[in-house]
Write a protein that holds these residues in place. Structure first.
Motif, mmCIF file in Angstrom:
data_model
loop_
_atom_site.group_PDB
_atom_site.id
_atom_site.type_symbol
_atom_site.label_atom_id
_atom_site.label_comp_id
_atom_site.label_asym_id
_atom_site.label_seq_id
_atom_site.Cartn_x
_atom_site.Cartn_y
_atom_site.Cartn_z
ATOM 1 N N GLU A 68 83.981 44.046 100.184
ATOM 2 C CA GLU A 68 84.524 43.661 101.496
ATOM 3 C C GLU A 68 85.607 42.602 101.324
ATOM 4 N N THR A 72 89.434 43.394 102.372
ATOM 5 C CA THR A 72 89.880 42.790 103.631
ATOM 6 C C THR A 72 90.435 41.374 103.469
ATOM 7 N N HIS A 74 88.612 38.747 103.375
ATOM 8 C CA HIS A 74 87.661 37.771 103.926
ATOM 9 C C HIS A 74 86.283 38.407 104.004
ATOM 10 N N ALA A 76 83.022 38.824 106.653
ATOM 11 C CA ALA A 76 82.611 38.645 108.046
ATOM 12 C C ALA A 76 81.417 37.701 108.164
ATOM 13 N N GLU A 77 80.464 37.807 107.239
ATOM 14 C CA GLU A 77 79.295 36.935 107.289
ATOM 15 C C GLU A 77 79.698 35.472 107.108
ATOM 16 N N ASP A 79 82.682 34.253 107.889
ATOM 17 C CA ASP A 79 83.403 33.871 109.105
ATOM 18 C C ASP A 79 82.428 33.419 110.198
#
Length: 577
Positions: A68, A72, A74, A76-77, A79
């Motif tokens: 991930e 991407t 970054h 998400a978790e 963030d």
């Protein structure tokens, strides 16, 4: 995404998961993966999930997170965790000695979510009252906060050079001549202003061009019609772009490079260097000269000896010049080998063979391995059995080399709390040389630290004193030592002092180089390399060595292979005698 960027994101995720008391098993999975991947030489961003799970410490879940990040940019978790965490709490992780649990306690029990409130709580005595903290921890936190405040807005030498080169690469697309100046040109170990000079006859148009460049953020309050000040996006340090016409650029480059105490030196003519540089000269004649010749003419007109850019700090260089010549200063080309390096045997990223092969590519004739010793368990330090195994490997590698290259068997032996080294004499005697360094219990008084180092220096097996103060520039102040006593002891016991060339350390400080040379102490420019790129850090060591007036004759690793072999052999014979 580079490996270090991926590892940083995984590490931060694990840290914030622990801070927010998330599932302990998943938290450890991130932390373990970050720890193991920090040593990996694989290109993480280009590995599939199936390939990633084959790496030490990486499970399926973390492998998916790495993919991930790679796809991407970054996670998400992460963030989501950042959204729950005040930025000031993240700043608290910069305080040495404050782990996740202590930060969580300060945040939850005292409601502290920024450094200012942390300082106030310490000054009011609130931190000392918390269970598990006490007055001693409170004092350390306040000292660390004071140190961070002093370092605010500064970057290390390596990062300053990177920023300056990035700016120059962009600016030369728009201007005929751009020169790196100021602290970066004189190789300051810490930089609070990255400065470049731009040649232009039209400052108004030049300012318009600068205003249109991406990632440059101007601070109009401190700028002027001829000086752009601001920042490069993503970096805290100030950027200065000074505009000059062609006929002024060389003289201004000289003026802006030197520190003010250096410029105020008065020569035989009764005028300071600054006054001399500002005096009008034959512009047409000067235009025909190379920059170095222009600068030499300024010193000559002032009645002073020419000083290289690195040494233009104060009057020290002029005292040095009374007994030395500039061509005596050490250069990269003078280095014949490297003696403080780590491999996969401890916490390095490359094998001994790989590091040695790269040294040969660099034109060096010897490579010294100095992996961590047994006390450094956190760095996979070598016990006596692994020492023997490594030395057998080195013997096999040396048998494959000709007479023009050799691997020396060294160790970075921890200096224990009482000043002893962490192997017995029988093991120490198996090494070609020993780098003795302090890594643990860094909080010491001047008397304690000095006594500890003096005992290590007195040990007959100590060949090199490693990073004498243990400092980390802009991150950790070194423990206090009596430099004169330490240097005098090194002179008495014929111990070499390291200039740790890592831009994170640059320890011993350049200001003590002259005294060491006066006492007859050799200095070794050691990269403390943990990977191939780290070997190139010797460039930083050369820079600060030159700043301190280090000559090639007093540089330990400027010895040829034959000279180094002879030196180490004679030292071993003295120990056995």
């Amino acid at each position: 995404m580079t490996n270090s960027e991926i590892v940083d994101l995984l590490e931060l995720t694990g840290r914030l998961m622990e801070l927010h008391d998330r599932d302990a098993f998943r938290t450890r999975a991130f932390q373990t993966a970050a720890f193991n991947l920090d040593k990996s030489t694989a290109d993480l961003s280009n590995l599939s999930a199936d390939e990633l799970v084959k790496l030490p410490g990486v499970g399926k879940a973390v492998a998916g997170k790495i993919r991930e990040i790679a796809e991407t940019g970054h996670l998400a978790e992460l963030d989501a965790l950042l959204a729950e965490t005040p930025s000031g709490v993240l700043d608290m992780f910069r305080i040495k000695g404050l782990g996740v649990k202590k930060v969580r306690t300060l945040w939850q029990e005292l409601g502290i979510d920024n450094l200012r409130d942390l300082q106030l709580a310490g000054e009011n005595g609130q931190i000392a009252k918390i269970k598990g903290f006490g007055a001693n921890t409170q004092e350390k936190i306040l000292a660390a906060l004071e140190f961070l405040q002093e370092q605010q807005g500064k970057v290390r030498m390596d990062k300053a050079a990177m920023i300056a080169n990035m700016l120059r690469d962009e600016l030369v697309k728009h201007f005929e001549r751009v020169e790196i100046s100021g602290q970066v040109r004189r190789k300051a170990q810490e930089v609070d202003a990255v400065q470049l000079l731009i040649q232009t006859s039209d400052p108004i148009s030049a300012m318009q061009i600068l205003a249109g460049l991406p990632n440059l953020q101007q601070n109009e309050l401190v700028s002027s019609p001829f000086t752009w000040r601001g920042q490069l996006q993503g970096f805290d340090v100030q950027v200065e772009l000074l505009l000059y016409p062609a006929e002024q650029l060389d003289r201004q480059l000289f003026i802006q490079t030197a520190a003010d105490p250096h410029l105020q030196q008065v020569g035989n003519g009764g005028f300071s260097l600054l006054q001399t540089a500002q005096t009008n000269v034959n512009v047409a004649a000067e235009a025909e000269l190379e920059l170095e010749e222009v600068e030499k003419s300024i010193y000559a007109r002032a009645g002073l000896p020419y000083i290289v850019p690195e040494m233009r700090e104060d009057d020290f260089a002029f005292r040095w010049a009374r007994s030395h010549r500039n061509d005596e200063l050490v250069t990269w080309e003078d280095l014949r080998g490297t003696l403080h390096n780590h491999s996969t045997w401890s916490d390095g990223k490359q094998s001994v063979a790989g590091m040695a092969a790269y040294c040969r590519e660099l034109g060096l004739t010897y490579f010294g391995i100095a992996d961590h010793s047994k006390t450094a368990s956190y760095a996979n330090g070598l016990d006596s059995d692994r020492v023997r195994q490594q030395q057998q490997e080195i013997d096999q590698l040396n048998a494959s080399f000709g007479l023009d290259f050799r691997i020396f068997k060294g160790i970075e032996s921890d200096i224990l709390g009482d000043g002893s080294l962490d192997y017995d004499d029988a093991i120490l005697a198996t090494f070609d040389y020993v780098v003795a360094s302090v890594h643990q219990t860094l909080t010491m008084s001047l008397e304690k630290a000095t006594t500890r180092l003096l005992k290590a220096i007195e040990n007959p097996y100590t060949t090199i004193l490693g990073h004498p103060t243990g400092r980390l520039l802009l991150a950790r102040e070194g423990y206090p030592i009596d430099h004169r006593a330490i240097i005098d002891a090194c002179a008495e016991h014929q111990v070499v002092i390291e200039i740790n060339a890592s831009p994170y350390r640059l320890d011993i400080d350049w200001r003590w180089i002259e005294y060491a040379m006066q006492q007859g102490v050799l200095l070794s420019i050691n990269p403390d390399a943990h990977d191939l790129a780290g070997l190139l850090d010797m460039h930083y060591g050369v820079a600060v060595g030159r700043k301190g007036g280090l000559t090639r004759d007093m540089t330990f690793n400027a010895l040829t292979l034959a000279e180094m072999s002879d030196y180490l052999q004679k030292r071993r014979e003295r120990i056995r005698a």
